[in-house]
Design an enzyme around this catalytic site. Structure first.
Site, PDB file in Angstrom:
ATOM      1  CB  SER A  53     -41.427  69.564  29.816  1.00  0.00           C
ATOM      2  OG  SER A  53     -40.989  68.329  30.331  1.00  0.00           O
ATOM      3  CE  LYS A  83     -39.249  70.637  33.026  1.00  0.00           C
ATOM      4  NZ  LYS A  83     -40.242  69.597  33.336  1.00  0.00           N
TER       5      LYS A  83
END
Length: 214
Positions: A132, A171
């Site tokens: 990610s 993230k």
């Protein structure tokens, strides 16, 4: 007295590799590490050259110990030790304690240069699983060095715990009114948006340890 023979190219390569390995990890390599990284045909050839280096007074070796190599000179860069406390993946929470003290038993340790010493008591490391954050040059198998803090800025890379789902993810964070957006660095993945009260910040990324062998 017979003059001491100069180091061969192979012995120089071995000595340089041992020193770099100790500087990077804080402990010496195994015979197999030396064989693989110096492209030596067999472990017996490694042992022969280690014996010659020991005869020249450049190192000592305890043959019964797996990592029993000691250089006579100290590593160039002092290291601090950081615990690798787990893997950060969606759906897999990892342990984090409420104070700045870590229980080191059963934890791998990562050696970092001492320019991180001002943060030493707040540092921990996590292995990364997934892609990610690939556009931020953080890939599957890499290790992120985290500062244990809840104070972060928009755009920081963080370890965020989604409280309702008991999941932890790596993230970039953006605070947007009553919500928090967790933004991946992968164009194939969508941002995650949650109410602010549903997110707990477990730390922010301060460095990345790349795995070049993956």
């Amino acid at each position: 007295m017979e003059p001491m023979k100069p180091l061969t190219d192979k012995q120089k390569d071995i000595l340089i590799f041992i020193e770099e390995f100790i500087n990077d990890y804080g402990y010496p390599p195994t015979i197999r590490d030396i064989q693989n990284n110096c492209e030596i045909s067999s472990t017996s050839v490694v042992k022969y050259n280690l014996d010659r280096l020991q005869e020249k007074g450049l190192m000592t070796r305890e043959s019964e110990v797996s990592r029993g190599i000691n250089l006579k000179s100290e590593p160039k860069n002092p290291l601090i030790k950081v615990p690798v406390i787990g893997t950060i993946t969606a759906g897999e929470p990892f342990p984090l304690f409420d104070d700045n003290r870590w229980e080191y038993d059963d934890m791998d340790m990562l050696g970092l240069p001492d320019n991180f010493s001002y943060l030493e008591e707040k540092l921990y490391a996590l292995k990364v699983s997934g892609t990610s954050m690939i556009d931020a040059l953080i890939g599957d198998g890499d290790t992120v060095i985290m500062e244990k803090t809840k104070s972060v800025n928009n755009g920081d890379m963080v370890a965020a715990n989604v409280i309702s789902e008991n999941e932890t993810t790596l993230k970039r964070i953006y605070k947007e009114k009553e919500n928090i957006r967790l933004q991946p660095e992968n164009p194939l993945m969508k941002a995650l948006i949650y109410p602010s009260k549903n997110i707990s910040i477990l730390g922010r990324v301060v460095a990345v340890w790349r795995n070049l062998n993956k």
